[in-house]
Design an enzyme around this catalytic site. Structure first.
Site, PDB file in Angstrom:
ATOM      1  N   SER A   1     -16.588  20.449 -31.219  1.00 56.88           N
ATOM      2  CA  SER A   1     -15.131  20.607 -31.098  1.00 56.88           C
ATOM      3  C   SER A   1     -14.553  19.763 -29.977  1.00 56.88           C
ATOM      4  O   SER A   1     -14.949  19.896 -28.831  1.00 56.88           O
ATOM      5  CB  SER A   1     -14.774  22.062 -30.803  1.00 56.88           C
ATOM      6  OG  SER A   1     -15.327  22.899 -31.768  1.00 56.88           O
TER       7      SER A   1
ATOM      8  N   HIS B   1     -14.931  21.349 -40.089  1.00 57.89           N
ATOM      9  CA  HIS B   1     -14.130  20.317 -39.440  1.00 57.89           C
ATOM     10  C   HIS B   1     -14.349  19.057 -40.266  1.00 57.89           C
ATOM     11  O   HIS B   1     -15.378  18.897 -40.899  1.00 57.89           O
ATOM     12  CB  HIS B   1     -14.611  20.101 -38.014  1.00 57.89           C
ATOM     13  CG  HIS B   1     -14.710  21.372 -37.223  1.00 57.89           C
ATOM     14  ND1 HIS B   1     -14.122  21.547 -35.997  1.00 57.89           N
ATOM     15  CD2 HIS B   1     -15.320  22.550 -37.499  1.00 57.89           C
ATOM     16  CE1 HIS B   1     -14.382  22.772 -35.559  1.00 57.89           C
ATOM     17  NE2 HIS B   1     -15.111  23.393 -36.446  1.00 57.89           N
TER      18      HIS B   1
ATOM     19  N   HIS C   1     -21.487  24.155 -39.812  1.00 60.34           N
ATOM     20  CA  HIS C   1     -21.782  25.423 -39.145  1.00 60.34           C
ATOM     21  C   HIS C   1     -22.314  26.442 -40.151  1.00 60.34           C
ATOM     22  O   HIS C   1     -21.898  26.457 -41.313  1.00 60.34           O
ATOM     23  CB  HIS C   1     -20.515  26.008 -38.490  1.00 60.34           C
ATOM     24  CG  HIS C   1     -19.975  25.201 -37.355  1.00 60.34           C
ATOM     25  ND1 HIS C   1     -19.057  24.195 -37.536  1.00 60.34           N
ATOM     26  CD2 HIS C   1     -20.224  25.249 -36.028  1.00 60.34           C
ATOM     27  CE1 HIS C   1     -18.760  23.661 -36.361  1.00 60.34           C
ATOM     28  NE2 HIS C   1     -19.453  24.276 -35.428  1.00 60.34           N
TER      29      HIS C   1
ATOM     30  N   TYR D   1     -21.589  29.526 -40.203  1.00 61.72           N
ATOM     31  CA  TYR D   1     -20.533  30.459 -40.630  1.00 61.72           C
ATOM     32  C   TYR D   1     -19.693  29.926 -41.786  1.00 61.72           C
ATOM     33  O   TYR D   1     -18.899  30.648 -42.369  1.00 61.72           O
ATOM     34  CB  TYR D   1     -19.623  30.853 -39.445  1.00 61.72           C
ATOM     35  CG  TYR D   1     -18.867  29.711 -38.790  1.00 61.72           C
ATOM     36  CD1 TYR D   1     -17.838  29.048 -39.457  1.00 61.72           C
ATOM     37  CD2 TYR D   1     -19.173  29.313 -37.504  1.00 61.72           C
ATOM     38  CE1 TYR D   1     -17.149  28.005 -38.853  1.00 61.72           C
ATOM     39  CE2 TYR D   1     -18.498  28.275 -36.890  1.00 61.72           C
ATOM     40  CZ  TYR D   1     -17.488  27.618 -37.576  1.00 61.72           C
ATOM     41  OH  TYR D   1     -16.818  26.589 -36.981  1.00 61.72           O
ATOM     42  N   GLU D   2     -19.884  28.647 -42.143  1.00 65.40           N
ATOM     43  CA  GLU D   2     -19.148  28.111 -43.294  1.00 65.40           C
ATOM     44  C   GLU D   2     -19.745  28.621 -44.606  1.00 65.40           C
ATOM     45  O   GLU D   2     -19.195  28.368 -45.678  1.00 65.40           O
ATOM     46  CB  GLU D   2     -19.198  26.583 -43.279  1.00 65.40           C
ATOM     47  CG  GLU D   2     -18.422  25.950 -42.128  1.00 65.40           C
ATOM     48  CD  GLU D   2     -18.635  24.440 -42.065  1.00 65.40           C
ATOM     49  OE1 GLU D   2     -18.264  23.766 -43.038  1.00 65.40           O
ATOM     50  OE2 GLU D   2     -19.185  23.965 -41.057  1.00 65.40           O
TER      51      GLU D   2
ATOM     52  N   ALA E   1     -18.543  23.377 -27.899  1.00 60.38           N
ATOM     53  CA  ALA E   1     -17.633  24.211 -27.090  1.00 60.38           C
ATOM     54  C   ALA E   1     -18.217  25.613 -27.132  1.00 60.38           C
ATOM     55  O   ALA E   1     -18.717  26.041 -28.172  1.00 60.38           O
ATOM     56  CB  ALA E   1     -16.248  24.202 -27.703  1.00 60.38           C
TER      57      ALA E   1
ATOM     58  N   MET F   1     -21.465  29.039 -31.449  1.00 62.93           N
ATOM     59  CA  MET F   1     -21.798  29.182 -32.875  1.00 62.93           C
ATOM     60  C   MET F   1     -22.488  27.956 -33.476  1.00 62.93           C
ATOM     61  O   MET F   1     -22.416  27.745 -34.687  1.00 62.93           O
ATOM     62  CB  MET F   1     -20.519  29.496 -33.662  1.00 62.93           C
ATOM     63  CG  MET F   1     -19.754  30.712 -33.162  1.00 62.93           C
ATOM     64  SD  MET F   1     -18.226  30.962 -34.071  1.00 62.93           S
ATOM     65  CE  MET F   1     -17.402  32.168 -33.015  1.00 62.93           C
ATOM     66  N   SER F   2     -23.156  27.163 -32.651  1.00 62.96           N
ATOM     67  CA  SER F   2     -23.762  25.942 -33.204  1.00 62.96           C
ATOM     68  C   SER F   2     -24.994  25.547 -32.396  1.00 62.96           C
ATOM     69  O   SER F   2     -25.570  26.355 -31.675  1.00 62.96           O
ATOM     70  CB  SER F   2     -22.743  24.800 -33.171  1.00 62.96           C
ATOM     71  OG  SER F   2     -22.478  24.412 -31.831  1.00 62.96           O
TER      72      SER F   2
ATOM     73  N   ASN G   1     -13.859  28.923 -22.495  1.00 60.40           N
ATOM     74  CA  ASN G   1     -13.227  30.224 -22.221  1.00 60.40           C
ATOM     75  C   ASN G   1     -14.245  31.160 -21.616  1.00 60.40           C
ATOM     76  O   ASN G   1     -15.443  30.953 -21.768  1.00 60.40           O
ATOM     77  CB  ASN G   1     -12.704  30.833 -23.539  1.00 60.40           C
ATOM     78  CG  ASN G   1     -13.794  30.940 -24.593  1.00 60.40           C
ATOM     79  OD1 ASN G   1     -14.165  29.952 -25.246  1.00 60.40           O
ATOM     80  ND2 ASN G   1     -14.342  32.136 -24.749  1.00 60.40           N
TER      81      ASN G   1
ATOM     82  N   HIS H   1      -8.956  30.594 -31.073  1.00 59.07           N
ATOM     83  CA  HIS H   1      -9.472  29.257 -31.375  1.00 59.07           C
ATOM     84  C   HIS H   1      -8.582  28.207 -30.721  1.00 59.07           C
ATOM     85  O   HIS H   1      -9.061  27.161 -30.277  1.00 59.07           O
ATOM     86  CB  HIS H   1      -9.523  29.078 -32.892  1.00 59.07           C
ATOM     87  CG  HIS H   1     -10.119  27.773 -33.334  1.00 59.07           C
ATOM     88  ND1 HIS H   1     -11.351  27.332 -32.893  1.00 59.07           N
ATOM     89  CD2 HIS H   1      -9.650  26.810 -34.161  1.00 59.07           C
ATOM     90  CE1 HIS H   1     -11.616  26.152 -33.438  1.00 59.07           C
ATOM     91  NE2 HIS H   1     -10.594  25.814 -34.200  1.00 59.07           N
TER      92      HIS H   1
END
Ligand code: HPA
Length: 272
Positions: A30, A61, A83, A85-86, A113, A211-212, A235, A247
């Site tokens: 990201s 993305h 990812h 989660y896709e 990120a 997440m990656s 964050n 996000h």
């Protein structure tokens, strides 16, 4: 068709479009995809044109593979990544890593990120990944072992090699850039963690969560590649601050950090 044939077909498709021989691969998470705009003599191939690369999903993305010279060094970069989660399999998520191996890549730089779990870290800082925790009950190497890439039971004591970490630390020092070090925990997403989950993740020994990265690192390391992982802490993880995660916040902070992050990665590429 065997899996190996699929990797080979994808690699041949790419090799037919470039003369470069990259030994360094980059997977840019990201906000850092823009680094590919600095690649000279760039050949850009959208993921969906490459045989057996997963079709981009609505959640994904925009992705393209870019080959050319970064700071004078041949590289192959993925701007965007797949990812878990896709809804893709972990074999699909990590397919490009094995294709990079067939292109001749020996060292892989992974960026992402992530959320800061270590409360002494601050949003906007970078973190060198020293090790990871796989908190997703799966592994991209499950299934018949691809002996041409690596062994059935690969060692995992130094996935993120000390050699590359030392170079990254030194380059950060040269740039006067503070870089934290820590353990990255892989969370499947797409939900962010709950505050209770972050407490658990901290107790388990993680400094950051995202997440990656872990699937790609496992497959790269299995294939004998040296891996360097650098995270942008966008964050504080869930429950640390009295505010919700969004996000948009992740994208905003990644954007602020983009310039120094790009410069660091560019300098590292010249040294490894
Ligand atoms: N958790 C998981 N993934 C993330 C986060 C987070 O807090 N921030 C950016 N990616």
């Amino acid at each position: 068709m065997t899996q190996m044939k699929q990797y080979q077909k994808a690699a041949s498709y790419i090799l037919a479009r470039t003369d470069s021989n990259p030994k360094i691969g980059l997977i840019l998470g990201s906000g850092l995809g823009v680094l590919t705009e600095e690649i000279q003599g760039a050949v850009k191939i959208p993921f969906e044109h490459i045989p057996f690369f997963a079709k981009p999903t609505a959640e994904g993305h925009k992705g393209e593979l870019v080959i050319g010279k970064l700071g004078g060094v041949d590289v192959v970069a993925l701007s965007g990544r797949y990812h878990y989660y896709e809804g893709l399999s972990l074999q699909q998520v990590t397919f490009p890593v094995r294709v990079m191996k067939l292109l001749g890549v020996e060292r892989l730089i992974l960026t992402n990120a992530c959320g800061a779990v270590n409360e002494t870290f601050k949003p906007g800082e970078l973190m060198l990944i020293i090790d990871h925790l796989n908190l997703v009950s799966s592994n991209p190497l499950i299934g018949k072992n691809q002996d041409d890439f690596g062994p059935r039971f690969p060692d995992a004591t130094e996935i993120y090699t000390k050699k590359l970490r030392d170079i990254a630390t030194e380059e950060a020092q040269h740039l006067n850039l503070k870089i934290q070090q820590g353990v990255y925990a892989w969370w499947s997403g797409p939900s962010y963690e709950t505050p209770a989950e972050i407490k658990m993740i901290r107790r388990l020994g993680a400094d950051a969560v995202g997440m990656s990265t872990v699937p790609e690192a496992l497959v790269a390391s299995h294939a004998g590649m040296e891996v360097l992982g650098i995270s942008c802490l966008t964050n504080m993880a869930s429950g640390i601050l009295p505010q919700k995660l969004s996000h948009q916040e992740v994208l905003d902070v990644a954007l602020q950090v983009r310039e120094k992050f790009s410069l660091l990665v560019k300098n590292i590429v010249k040294k490894i």
